[in-house]
Enzyme design. Structure first.
Site, PDB file in Angstrom:
ATOM      1  N   CYS A  83       0.825  -1.206   0.000  1.00 36.98           N
ATOM      2  CA  CYS A  83       0.000   0.000   0.000  1.00 36.98           C
ATOM      3  C   CYS A  83       0.867   1.267   0.000  1.00 36.98           C
ATOM      4  O   CYS A  83       1.531   1.551  -0.986  1.00 36.98           O
ATOM      5  CB  CYS A  83      -1.001  -0.044   1.154  1.00 36.98           C
ATOM      6  SG  CYS A  83      -2.270   1.222   0.986  1.00 36.98           S
ATOM      7  N   HIS A 121      -3.750  -5.091   0.511  1.00 37.04           N
ATOM      8  CA  HIS A 121      -3.247  -5.523   1.819  1.00 37.04           C
ATOM      9  C   HIS A 121      -3.251  -7.048   1.930  1.00 37.04           C
ATOM     10  O   HIS A 121      -4.261  -7.638   2.315  1.00 37.04           O
ATOM     11  CB  HIS A 121      -4.105  -4.910   2.933  1.00 37.04           C
ATOM     12  CG  HIS A 121      -3.861  -3.459   3.097  1.00 37.04           C
ATOM     13  ND1 HIS A 121      -2.903  -2.944   3.935  1.00 37.04           N
ATOM     14  CD2 HIS A 121      -4.406  -2.392   2.472  1.00 37.04           C
ATOM     15  CE1 HIS A 121      -2.884  -1.629   3.841  1.00 37.04           C
ATOM     16  NE2 HIS A 121      -3.791  -1.271   2.959  1.00 37.04           N
ATOM     17  N   SER A 159       0.444 -10.388  37.855  1.00 42.64           N
ATOM     18  CA  SER A 159      -0.898  -9.804  37.839  1.00 42.64           C
ATOM     19  C   SER A 159      -1.969 -10.888  37.840  1.00 42.64           C
ATOM     20  O   SER A 159      -3.146 -10.590  37.954  1.00 42.64           O
ATOM     21  CB  SER A 159      -1.058  -8.961  36.575  1.00 42.64           C
ATOM     22  OG  SER A 159      -1.078  -9.818  35.444  1.00 42.64           O
ATOM     23  N   GLY A 160      -1.550 -12.145  37.696  1.00 38.60           N
ATOM     24  CA  GLY A 160      -2.533 -13.218  37.554  1.00 38.60           C
ATOM     25  C   GLY A 160      -2.841 -13.455  36.091  1.00 38.60           C
ATOM     26  O   GLY A 160      -3.505 -14.413  35.732  1.00 38.60           O
ATOM     27  N   GLY A 161      -2.358 -12.585  35.226  1.00 37.44           N
ATOM     28  CA  GLY A 161      -2.573 -12.750  33.791  1.00 37.44           C
ATOM     29  C   GLY A 161      -1.546 -13.695  33.184  1.00 37.44           C
ATOM     30  O   GLY A 161      -0.581 -14.099  33.841  1.00 37.44           O
ATOM     31  N   VAL A 162      -1.770 -14.024  31.921  1.00 32.87           N
ATOM     32  CA  VAL A 162      -0.915 -14.997  31.240  1.00 32.87           C
ATOM     33  C   VAL A 162       0.511 -14.453  31.091  1.00 32.87           C
ATOM     34  O   VAL A 162       1.485 -15.159  31.362  1.00 32.87           O
ATOM     35  CB  VAL A 162      -1.487 -15.301  29.828  1.00 32.87           C
ATOM     36  CG1 VAL A 162      -0.641 -16.324  29.110  1.00 32.87           C
ATOM     37  CG2 VAL A 162      -2.927 -15.755  29.928  1.00 32.87           C
ATOM     38  N   ASP A 163       0.632 -13.201  30.679  1.00 37.84           N
ATOM     39  CA  ASP A 163       1.947 -12.684  30.303  1.00 37.84           C
ATOM     40  C   ASP A 163       2.908 -12.631  31.494  1.00 37.84           C
ATOM     41  O   ASP A 163       4.036 -13.105  31.403  1.00 37.84           O
ATOM     42  CB  ASP A 163       1.824 -11.271  29.698  1.00 37.84           C
ATOM     43  CG  ASP A 163       0.789 -11.235  28.588  1.00 37.84           C
ATOM     44  OD1 ASP A 163       0.530 -12.300  28.000  1.00 37.84           O
ATOM     45  OD2 ASP A 163       0.225 -10.158  28.324  1.00 37.84           O
ATOM     46  N   SER A 164       2.443 -12.040  32.606  1.00 41.06           N
ATOM     47  CA  SER A 164       3.373 -11.922  33.730  1.00 41.06           C
ATOM     48  C   SER A 164       3.682 -13.301  34.302  1.00 41.06           C
ATOM     49  O   SER A 164       4.801 -13.559  34.750  1.00 41.06           O
ATOM     50  CB  SER A 164       2.821 -10.995  34.822  1.00 41.06           C
ATOM     51  OG  SER A 164       1.611 -11.471  35.338  1.00 41.06           O
ATOM     52  N   SER A 165       2.715 -14.233  34.227  1.00 41.31           N
ATOM     53  CA  SER A 165       2.957 -15.571  34.769  1.00 41.31           C
ATOM     54  C   SER A 165       3.983 -16.329  33.930  1.00 41.31           C
ATOM     55  O   SER A 165       4.881 -16.980  34.465  1.00 41.31           O
ATOM     56  CB  SER A 165       1.658 -16.380  34.810  1.00 41.31           C
ATOM     57  OG  SER A 165       0.666 -15.661  35.494  1.00 41.31           O
ATOM     58  N   GLU A 177      -1.860  -8.760   4.174  1.00 41.18           N
ATOM     59  CA  GLU A 177      -1.846  -9.213   5.570  1.00 41.18           C
ATOM     60  C   GLU A 177      -3.250  -9.424   6.120  1.00 41.18           C
ATOM     61  O   GLU A 177      -3.436 -10.078   7.143  1.00 41.18           O
ATOM     62  CB  GLU A 177      -1.075  -8.207   6.446  1.00 41.18           C
ATOM     63  CG  GLU A 177      -1.755  -6.869   6.716  1.00 41.18           C
ATOM     64  CD  GLU A 177      -1.586  -5.838   5.599  1.00 41.18           C
ATOM     65  OE1 GLU A 177      -1.263  -6.241   4.473  1.00 41.18           O
ATOM     66  OE2 GLU A 177      -1.806  -4.645   5.864  1.00 41.18           O
TER      67      GLU A 177
END
Ligand code: XMP
Length: 506
Positions: free
Chosen positions: A80, A165, A219-225, A167
Site C-alpha cells: 500500500c 493488503h 498480575s494473575g494474567g498470562v503474560d506476567s505468569s 496481511e
C-alpha cells in the site's frame, strides 16, 4: 538467524504483517521508518517490508525511509503506502485515485514469483492514492478495474510491491503470498517458533541478570505468569515475585492465582495488600489515560518499596508483549492506549527492566508457557489487563461500583463456563457503565445502573469480533445479574468489533 524487518509507517494493522511472516516460520519485527541501515541489517536480514500508512507521500509529514533500504541486497516488498513510497523514491509518480477503493476487489494477476499459485481473486484494498507512473525498470504485475497498477516488480533488483493488503484475511490468497515472499523470494528456510526459543531466552535472561536480584510483578494474567516461569527457570531463587492486590481484582482472584503460583509453579511470591493506596491515588480521577498512568506509577512505587524490604533488587521483570509495545506508540502507529507496563511507566524509577516476552504475540506467549510445563488453567486464563477493573469502571472508581462490577462479572464467568464457551471466547467480562436508567421490578419503578457485557473472539487481541453468544445464555446472564446484584436493573450486550471499538471500554 533469518529475520524480516517491517518498516512501520503507521497503519494500525502493521502488526498483522509481522504475524503473517512469523506464521511462515521466520522471525519478524517492526522498526521505525527512519531506522539506520545498520539497525535494519541487525543480526541477519532476509528481507524488508514497507508497511501501509495513513500518510501521503507528497505531504510534508509523509513518513519516509532511508534510500539505502532499496540497495541492501535483500528483497523488498512494499505494501500500500509502502508501494507508493517505493514509487516516489525510485522516480515514479503517485496521484489521487479517481475511485477510492475500500473493499474486497477482484484482481487480475500477471506471472510473478510473488503470485506463484495465485489465480485471479479478491484482495483487500484500502487507499486514496495510487501509482500513476511506475519507476524505470519496473513492470506491472496486477490490476483491478479501478487500479491499473495494483502490483509491480523489478525482478533484477528484487523489489516487489502491492497496492492491496495481503496481511488482511479478506485477501483470498494471503498466506500463499507471504509464503511466496518469505520462502520463494527471500529464500528463507523457516523453522522459527517461539516454543523452540526457550533455551535461548533462558540464556539471554541469565546473561542480563548476572548475579543480581530480580523482582517481578505478577498480575494473575498470562503474560506476567509466563515471564515469571521463564525467569524462574533461568535464575531460580534470585527471582522474588510480588503479587499486588490493588483492589481492582475480580472476585476470588487473589486466592486463586496465589494458589497457582505457590502450589503449581513453586514460585517465591509475596502477596501485598495495597488496596487502600491504589484507591486513594485514584480517588476523584475520571479520565481513562490518567487512570492508567496512576495505576502504572503506583505499581512501580509498591515494587520499589517491597524490593527494599527484601534487601534490594536491581531488575524489574515485566510481562510486556509485542502488541503492548506497538499499541503504546513505540512503532509508527498512533497511541491508542498506554498499557500500564509500557507507556504507563513513570519516567524515573529505580529499576532496570527485564522484558523477555517483548517480541511475542499472545498465542506465542501461551506456546512458551506450555513448553515450560505451566498448568493449562493458567496458560489458558483469559487475558486480564494490568490496570484490572480500574478500566472497567467508567469514570471515577469507588468501592461500591467495584463491588457491583465484581458480582456481575462473577455471574457472567460462571454462566460462560457452564455453557462450555470459556475456551472459545477470547475474553469476557462486565463493565460498570455508570449509566442509570428506569426499569420496573416487582411492580415498582427502579432507577439503577446498566451493566455492559463484553465478550469477544480473537486470536491475538489486535482485531476482534463480538462473540455470538446464544440468546438463551445471554438471557440467563442478564436475568441472574439483575436478580442477584443490587442496584443493577439493565444489562446491555456490546456488539462492537475491534476496530472500530477496543476490547476494554477505557
Ligand atoms: P484493547 O482494549 O486495547 O485491549 O483492545 C487489548 C488487550 O490488551 C488488554 N489490555 C491490557 N493489558 N495492560 C495489560 O497488561 C494494560 O494496560 C491493558 N489494557 C488493555 C485487554 O484486556 C485486551 O486483552
Amino acid at each position: 538467524m533469518e529475520r524480516i524487518v517491517i518498516l512501520d509507517f503507521g497503519a494500525q494493522y502493521n502488526q498483522l504483517i509481522a504475524r503473517r511472516v512469523r506464521e511462515q516460520g521466520v522471525y519478524s519485527e517492526l522498526l521505525p521508518p527512519m531506522s539506520p541501515i545498520e539497525r535494519i541489517k541487525g543480526d541477519g536480514l532476509s528481507g524488508v517490508i514497507l508497511s501501509g500508512s495513513p500518510d501521503s507521500v507528497y505531504s510534508e509529514t509523509g513518513r519516509k525511509c532511508l534510500p539505502g533500504v532499496f540497495s541492501l541486497g535483500v528483497p523488498v516488498l512494499g505494501i500500500c503506502y509502502g508501494m507508493q513510497l517505493m514509487t516516489y523514491m525510485l522516480g515514479g509518480e503517485v496521484g489521487k485515485a479517481p475511485v477510492r477503493e475500500y473493499a474486497g476487489v477482484h484482481t487480475h494477476f500477471e506471472k510473478s514469483p510473488l503470485f506463484d499459485g495465485i489465480p485471479d481473486s479478491t484482495v483487500w484494498m484500502s487507499h486514496n492514492d495510487m501509482v500513476t507512473k511506475i519507476p524505470e525498470g519496473f513492470t506491472v504485475t496486477a490490476s483491478t478495474a479501478d487500479c491499473p497498477v495494483a502490483a509491480m516488480q523489478n525482478e533484477a533488483k528484487r523489489l516487489y510491491a502491492v497496492q492491496f493488503h495481503p496481511e488482511v484475511a479478506h485477501t483470498e490468497y494471503c498466506a500463499q503470498l507471504f509464503n511466496n515472499f518469505v520462502h520463494g523470494i527471500c529464500g528463507c528456510a523457516g523453522g522459527w517458533s517461539p516454543e523452540g526459543l526457550v533455551d535461548e531466552l533462558v540464556a539471554g535472561i541469565r546473561k542480563q541478570v548476572g548475579s543480581r536480584r530480580v523482582v517481578a510483578g505478577l498480575s494473575g494474567g498470562v503474560d506476567s505468569s509466563v515471564a515469571a516461569a521463564l525467569v524462574s527457570r533461568a535464575v531460580g531463587d534470585k527471582l522474588t515475585c510480588i503479587f499486588v492486590d490493588h483492589g481492582l481484582l475480580r472476585k476470588n482472584e487473589a486466592d486463586e492465582v496465589m494458589h497457582f503460583y505457590r502450589e503449581n509453579m513453586g514460585l517465591n511470591v509475596i502477596e501485598v495488600d495495597a488496596k487502600e493506596y491504589f484507591l486513594g491515588q485514584l480517588a476523584g480521577v475520571t479520565e481513562p489515560e490518567r487512570k492508567r498512568k496512576i495505576i502504572g506509577e503506583s505499581f512501580v512505587r509498591v515494587f520499589e518499596r517491597e524490593a527494599k524490604k527484601i534487601g534490594g533488587a536491581e531488575l524489574l521483570l515485566q510481562g510486556t508483549i509485542y502488541p503492548d509495545v506497538i499499541e503504546s506508540g513505540s512503532g509508527g502507529a498512533s497511541v491508542i492506549k498506554s498499557h500500564h507496563n509500557v507507556g504507563g511507566l513513570p519516567e524515573k524509577f529505580g529499576f532496570e527492566l527485564l522484558e523477555p516476552l517483548r517480541p511475542f504475540f499472545k498465542d506465542e506467549v501461551r506456546a512458551i508457557g506450555e513448553a515450560l510445563g505451566m498448568p493449562k488453567e493458567l496458560v489458558w486464563r483469559q487475558p486480564f489487563p494490568g490496570p484490572g477493573l480500574g478500566i472497567r469502571v467508567l469514570g471515577e472508581i469507588t468501592e461500591d461500583k467495584l463491588s457491583i462490577l465484581r458480582d456481575s462479572d462473577f455471574i457472567l464467568r460462571d454462566e460462560i463456563k457452564k455453557a462450555g464457551l470459556d475456551r472459545a471466547i477470547w475474553q469476557f467480562f462486565t463493565v460498570f457503565t455508570g449509566m442509570r436508567s428506569v426499569g420496573v421490578m416487582g411492580d415498582s419503578r427502579t432507577y439503577d445502573y446498566a451493566i455492559g457485557v463484553r465478550a469477544v473472539v480473537s486470536t491475538d487481541a489486535m482485531t476482534v469480533e463480538f462473540a455470538d453468544i446464544p440468546a438463551d445464555i445471554l438471557r440467563r446472564i442478564s436475568n441472574r445479574i439483575i436478580a442477584e446484584v443490587p442496584h443493577v436493573n439493565r444489562v446491555v450486550y456490546d456488539i462492537t468489533d475491534k476496530p472500530p471499538g477496543t476490547i476494554e471500554w477505557e
